[in-house]
Scaffold this active site. Structure first.
Site, PDB file in Angstrom:
ATOM      1  N   HIS A 188       1.081  18.768 -26.387  1.00  0.00           N
ATOM      2  CA  HIS A 188       0.888  17.336 -26.157  1.00  0.00           C
ATOM      3  C   HIS A 188      -0.372  16.765 -26.804  1.00  0.00           C
ATOM      4  O   HIS A 188      -0.446  15.553 -26.987  1.00  0.00           O
ATOM      5  CB  HIS A 188       0.894  17.030 -24.655  1.00  0.00           C
ATOM      6  CG  HIS A 188       2.283  16.998 -24.074  1.00  0.00           C
ATOM      7  ND1 HIS A 188       3.125  18.096 -24.102  1.00  0.00           N
ATOM      8  CD2 HIS A 188       2.983  16.007 -23.471  1.00  0.00           C
ATOM      9  CE1 HIS A 188       4.271  17.766 -23.521  1.00  0.00           C
ATOM     10  NE2 HIS A 188       4.214  16.509 -23.130  1.00  0.00           N
TER      11      HIS A 188
ATOM     12  N   LYS B  54       3.432  11.802 -10.754  1.00  0.00           N
ATOM     13  CA  LYS B  54       2.585  10.942 -11.584  1.00  0.00           C
ATOM     14  C   LYS B  54       3.329   9.646 -11.808  1.00  0.00           C
ATOM     15  O   LYS B  54       4.445   9.653 -12.339  1.00  0.00           O
ATOM     16  CB  LYS B  54       2.336  11.592 -12.945  1.00  0.00           C
ATOM     17  CG  LYS B  54       1.183  12.560 -12.979  1.00  0.00           C
ATOM     18  CD  LYS B  54       0.841  12.820 -14.439  1.00  0.00           C
ATOM     19  CE  LYS B  54      -0.122  13.943 -14.608  1.00  0.00           C
ATOM     20  NZ  LYS B  54      -0.394  14.194 -16.041  1.00  0.00           N
TER      21      LYS B  54
ATOM     22  N   LYS C  99       7.994  23.407 -13.357  1.00  0.00           N
ATOM     23  CA  LYS C  99       7.052  22.313 -13.084  1.00  0.00           C
ATOM     24  C   LYS C  99       6.652  22.290 -11.614  1.00  0.00           C
ATOM     25  O   LYS C  99       5.483  22.111 -11.269  1.00  0.00           O
ATOM     26  CB  LYS C  99       7.640  20.961 -13.516  1.00  0.00           C
ATOM     27  CG  LYS C  99       6.606  19.852 -13.380  1.00  0.00           C
ATOM     28  CD  LYS C  99       6.894  18.621 -14.192  1.00  0.00           C
ATOM     29  CE  LYS C  99       5.763  17.614 -14.023  1.00  0.00           C
ATOM     30  NZ  LYS C  99       6.059  16.304 -14.626  1.00  0.00           N
TER      31      LYS C  99
ATOM     32  N   ASN D 204       0.559  20.367 -20.626  1.00  0.00           N
ATOM     33  CA  ASN D 204       0.248  19.594 -21.831  1.00  0.00           C
ATOM     34  C   ASN D 204       0.388  20.413 -23.106  1.00  0.00           C
ATOM     35  O   ASN D 204      -0.044  19.971 -24.170  1.00  0.00           O
ATOM     36  CB  ASN D 204      -1.172  19.026 -21.740  1.00  0.00           C
ATOM     37  CG  ASN D 204      -1.258  17.953 -20.673  1.00  0.00           C
ATOM     38  OD1 ASN D 204      -0.331  17.179 -20.501  1.00  0.00           O
ATOM     39  ND2 ASN D 204      -2.356  17.935 -19.940  1.00  0.00           N
TER      40      ASN D 204
ATOM     41  N   HIS E 147       9.075  10.709 -27.602  1.00  0.00           N
ATOM     42  CA  HIS E 147       8.034  11.579 -27.050  1.00  0.00           C
ATOM     43  C   HIS E 147       8.349  13.066 -27.258  1.00  0.00           C
ATOM     44  O   HIS E 147       7.517  13.832 -27.731  1.00  0.00           O
ATOM     45  CB  HIS E 147       7.840  11.266 -25.566  1.00  0.00           C
ATOM     46  CG  HIS E 147       6.933  12.220 -24.870  1.00  0.00           C
ATOM     47  ND1 HIS E 147       5.573  12.223 -25.092  1.00  0.00           N
ATOM     48  CD2 HIS E 147       7.171  13.220 -23.985  1.00  0.00           C
ATOM     49  CE1 HIS E 147       5.013  13.187 -24.366  1.00  0.00           C
ATOM     50  NE2 HIS E 147       5.969  13.801 -23.682  1.00  0.00           N
TER      51      HIS E 147
ATOM     52  N   ARG F 220       0.807  -1.241   0.000  1.00  0.00           N
ATOM     53  CA  ARG F 220       0.000   0.000   0.000  1.00  0.00           C
ATOM     54  C   ARG F 220       0.831   1.279   0.000  1.00  0.00           C
ATOM     55  O   ARG F 220       0.335   2.352   0.332  1.00  0.00           O
ATOM     56  CB  ARG F 220      -0.973   0.047   1.171  1.00  0.00           C
ATOM     57  CG  ARG F 220      -1.970  -1.067   1.127  1.00  0.00           C
ATOM     58  CD  ARG F 220      -3.155  -0.816   2.016  1.00  0.00           C
ATOM     59  NE  ARG F 220      -4.063  -1.934   1.869  1.00  0.00           N
ATOM     60  CZ  ARG F 220      -3.901  -3.107   2.466  1.00  0.00           C
ATOM     61  NH1 ARG F 220      -2.884  -3.309   3.282  1.00  0.00           N
ATOM     62  NH2 ARG F 220      -4.751  -4.088   2.258  1.00  0.00           N
TER      63      ARG F 220
ATOM     64  N   GLU G  33      -3.875  17.883 -11.474  1.00  0.00           N
ATOM     65  CA  GLU G  33      -4.266  18.256 -12.825  1.00  0.00           C
ATOM     66  C   GLU G  33      -5.757  18.545 -12.974  1.00  0.00           C
ATOM     67  O   GLU G  33      -6.449  17.962 -13.792  1.00  0.00           O
ATOM     68  CB  GLU G  33      -3.843  17.160 -13.823  1.00  0.00           C
ATOM     69  CG  GLU G  33      -3.838  17.684 -15.254  1.00  0.00           C
ATOM     70  CD  GLU G  33      -3.189  16.717 -16.243  1.00  0.00           C
ATOM     71  OE1 GLU G  33      -2.130  16.154 -15.911  1.00  0.00           O
ATOM     72  OE2 GLU G  33      -3.736  16.565 -17.336  1.00  0.00           O
TER      73      GLU G  33
ATOM     74  N   GLU H 144      11.017  19.506 -23.875  1.00  0.00           N
ATOM     75  CA  GLU H 144      10.208  19.777 -22.679  1.00  0.00           C
ATOM     76  C   GLU H 144      10.690  21.059 -21.985  1.00  0.00           C
ATOM     77  O   GLU H 144       9.910  21.756 -21.347  1.00  0.00           O
ATOM     78  CB  GLU H 144      10.238  18.588 -21.703  1.00  0.00           C
ATOM     79  CG  GLU H 144       9.655  17.291 -22.264  1.00  0.00           C
ATOM     80  CD  GLU H 144       8.112  17.216 -22.317  1.00  0.00           C
ATOM     81  OE1 GLU H 144       7.431  18.214 -21.962  1.00  0.00           O
ATOM     82  OE2 GLU H 144       7.595  16.154 -22.723  1.00  0.00           O
TER      83      GLU H 144
ATOM     84  N   ARG I  63      -2.298  22.712 -13.928  1.00  0.00           N
ATOM     85  CA  ARG I  63      -1.346  21.689 -14.370  1.00  0.00           C
ATOM     86  C   ARG I  63      -1.559  21.306 -15.838  1.00  0.00           C
ATOM     87  O   ARG I  63      -0.659  20.807 -16.495  1.00  0.00           O
ATOM     88  CB  ARG I  63      -1.417  20.451 -13.460  1.00  0.00           C
ATOM     89  CG  ARG I  63      -0.292  19.447 -13.725  1.00  0.00           C
ATOM     90  CD  ARG I  63      -0.083  18.450 -12.598  1.00  0.00           C
ATOM     91  NE  ARG I  63       0.977  17.505 -12.950  1.00  0.00           N
ATOM     92  CZ  ARG I  63       1.522  16.629 -12.129  1.00  0.00           C
ATOM     93  NH1 ARG I  63       1.111  16.552 -10.884  1.00  0.00           N
ATOM     94  NH2 ARG I  63       2.479  15.822 -12.526  1.00  0.00           N
TER      95      ARG I  63
ATOM     96  N   HIS J 246       0.716  13.692 -28.627  1.00  0.00           N
ATOM     97  CA  HIS J 246       0.239  12.340 -28.307  1.00  0.00           C
ATOM     98  C   HIS J 246      -0.414  11.695 -29.527  1.00  0.00           C
ATOM     99  O   HIS J 246      -0.273  10.489 -29.750  1.00  0.00           O
ATOM    100  CB  HIS J 246      -0.781  12.385 -27.158  1.00  0.00           C
ATOM    101  CG  HIS J 246      -0.149  12.611 -25.817  1.00  0.00           C
ATOM    102  ND1 HIS J 246      -0.785  13.304 -24.805  1.00  0.00           N
ATOM    103  CD2 HIS J 246       1.048  12.238 -25.316  1.00  0.00           C
ATOM    104  CE1 HIS J 246       0.014  13.351 -23.743  1.00  0.00           C
ATOM    105  NE2 HIS J 246       1.128  12.705 -24.030  1.00  0.00           N
TER     106      HIS J 246
END
Ligand SMILES: NC(=O)c1ccc[n+]([C@@H]2O[C@H](COP(=O)([O-])OP(=O)(O)OC[C@H]3O[C@@H](n4cnc5c(N)ncnc54)[C@H](O)[C@@H]3O)[C@@H](O)[C@H]2O)c1
Ligand SMILES: [Zn+2]
Length: 366
Positions: free
Chosen positions: A247, A142, A226, A244, A264, A120, A236, A184, A240, A251
């Site tokens: 992106h 994340k 960031k 993106n 990426h 956990r 997000e 980035e 946040r 993506h």
């Protein structure tokens, strides 16, 4: 050496970046967790361990138990996570154990996911080894893995106890990975840091030649950006989302080419070009700002040629999980150094932007 403090509702921790951190890891981690637990794990990949394992181990009295994840997105799976979790049980891991994720974004995401789920949740520390992982994925908490249906569909938010980004380890990073990761940082500048944009314009040679001081400046500024965004919006729900930028189309390009044609960061580079075109049409940037921003993207290229049709990219944007409830949400620059989210972008606008990108890819793609 620079230290950036990250504060979110769930955690406070420090991100340290500079040269020579790897050889001092154990005492630096001890400063954070008071004393090292009975069982410390290091998750890494075989090639990174071959390059940097010796240096990593230098400061430990007792070597951490190594857990290996082979390189490649195809291993960022629940199956890998299960195997690694079972190895941890068999090596007598317990709730007090610590996991150090030592690798690129894939090792970081899987390592964080394993740390978030083992018993956990146990403490973990990020020691990112790619430029992308140093400026982006290691910060913000994340964590997750992919499903056959799509990327990063399983995961959680769990902040690390600390992040140590050693600039020295970037010395063995392939050029292509460095350039892609730098996208980035270009993004970080565009959405929230004008002075970073200027620095990257004026010092591109030093940065691309991996001058440690120049890299440290770019990495620290990117992390600061960031950290600042995540501090305001850990999960997000608002701000946040500006991370993106580039992106949505990025993506889509990755998905349309089945994650095989480009890295990426390269996809994000093209995605930013599309977003700039959309912003220009809406008038949130001027023509000369657009020119300046595109020039910076190409300076940190080369970006790959694109062998996809506008229709294919469009289809892939429709399935972008970041488009809540079918709304075409888009992050647009507001001048240089600021960005905002718009919710009412039409398919025709996206299509025009994608077409602009494909035209530019014919001359700028290598
Ligand atoms: N969690 C987040 O917020 C977040 C943000 C962005 C991206 N990501 C994830 O990050 C992943 C991509 O990460 P990445 O770009 O670091 O790729 P990666 O982890 O695949 O690493 C790229 C390659 O470089 C190698 N490598 C790593 N460090 C090296 C070094 N120092 N010297 C030589 N080779 C080295 C790796 O073995 C690998 O082959 C994706 O899965 C993406 O979803 C997560
Ligand atoms: Zn990204």
């Amino acid at each position: 050496m620079q230290t950036i403090r990250v504060e979110t509702p769930s955690a406070k921790y420090e991100v340290v970046t500079g040269s020579g951190l790897l050889a001092e890891l154990a005492p630096r981690i001890e400063r954070v967790v008071r004393r090292l637990p009975r069982r410390v794990f290091v998750m890494t990949s075989p090639e990174i361990w071959a390059l940097w394992g010796k240096k990593f181990l230098q400061s430990f009295d007792e070597a951490p138990v190594a857990l290996f994840l082979p390189p490649g997105e195809q291993h960022k799976t629940l199956k890998s996570a299960e195997r690694l979790l079972r190895e941890m049980v068999r090596a007598n891991g317990d709730r007090g154990s610590l996991l150090i994720a030592f690798g690129g974004g894939i090792v970081g995401d899987v390592g964080g996911f394993v740390a978030a789920t083992f018993m956990r949740g146990i403490n973990y520390v990020q020691v990112p080894t790619t430029f992308l992982a140093q400026v982006d994925s290691s910060v913000g908490g994340k964590v997750g893995v992919n499903l056959p249906e799509g990327k990063n569909l399983v995961g959680n938010f769990l902040q690390p106890r600390a992040v140590f980004a050693d600039i020295g380890v970037l010395g063995t990073l392939p050029d292509r990975e460095l350039h892609a990761g730098l996208m980035e940082s270009v993004k970080a500048g565009f959405i929230r840091d004008r002075s970073l944009v200027r620095f990257m314009e004026e010092n591109s040679e030093e940065i691309l030649q991996r001058d440690p001081k120049a890299l440290e400046r770019v990495i620290a500024a990117s992390i600061r950006m960031k950290a600042d965004v995540v501090r305001h919006d850990e999960r997000e729900s608002g701000l946040r989302m500006i991370l993106n930028f580039g992106h949505t189309v990025g993506h889509a390009l990755e998905a349309a080419t089945r994650y095989k044609a480009m890295l990426h960061g390269e996809a994000v580079g093209w995605g930013m070009v599309a977003a700039l075109a959309l912003a220009r049409r809406r008038g949130t940037i001027t023509g000369s700002q657009m020119e300046r921003m595109e020039k910076l993207i190409y300076r940190y290229g080369p970006l790959p040629k694109l062998k996809v049709s506008a229709a294919l990219v469009m289809a892939a944007t429709g399935s972008d999980k970041k488009n809540v409830g079918g709304v075409r949400r888009f992050v647009l620059p507001l001048g240089i150094g600021e960005a905002g989210v718009v919710e009412d972008v039409t398919a025709a606008e996206v299509e025009a932007a994608v077409k602009y990108m494909l035209v530019r890819a014919r001359t700028e793609g290598k």
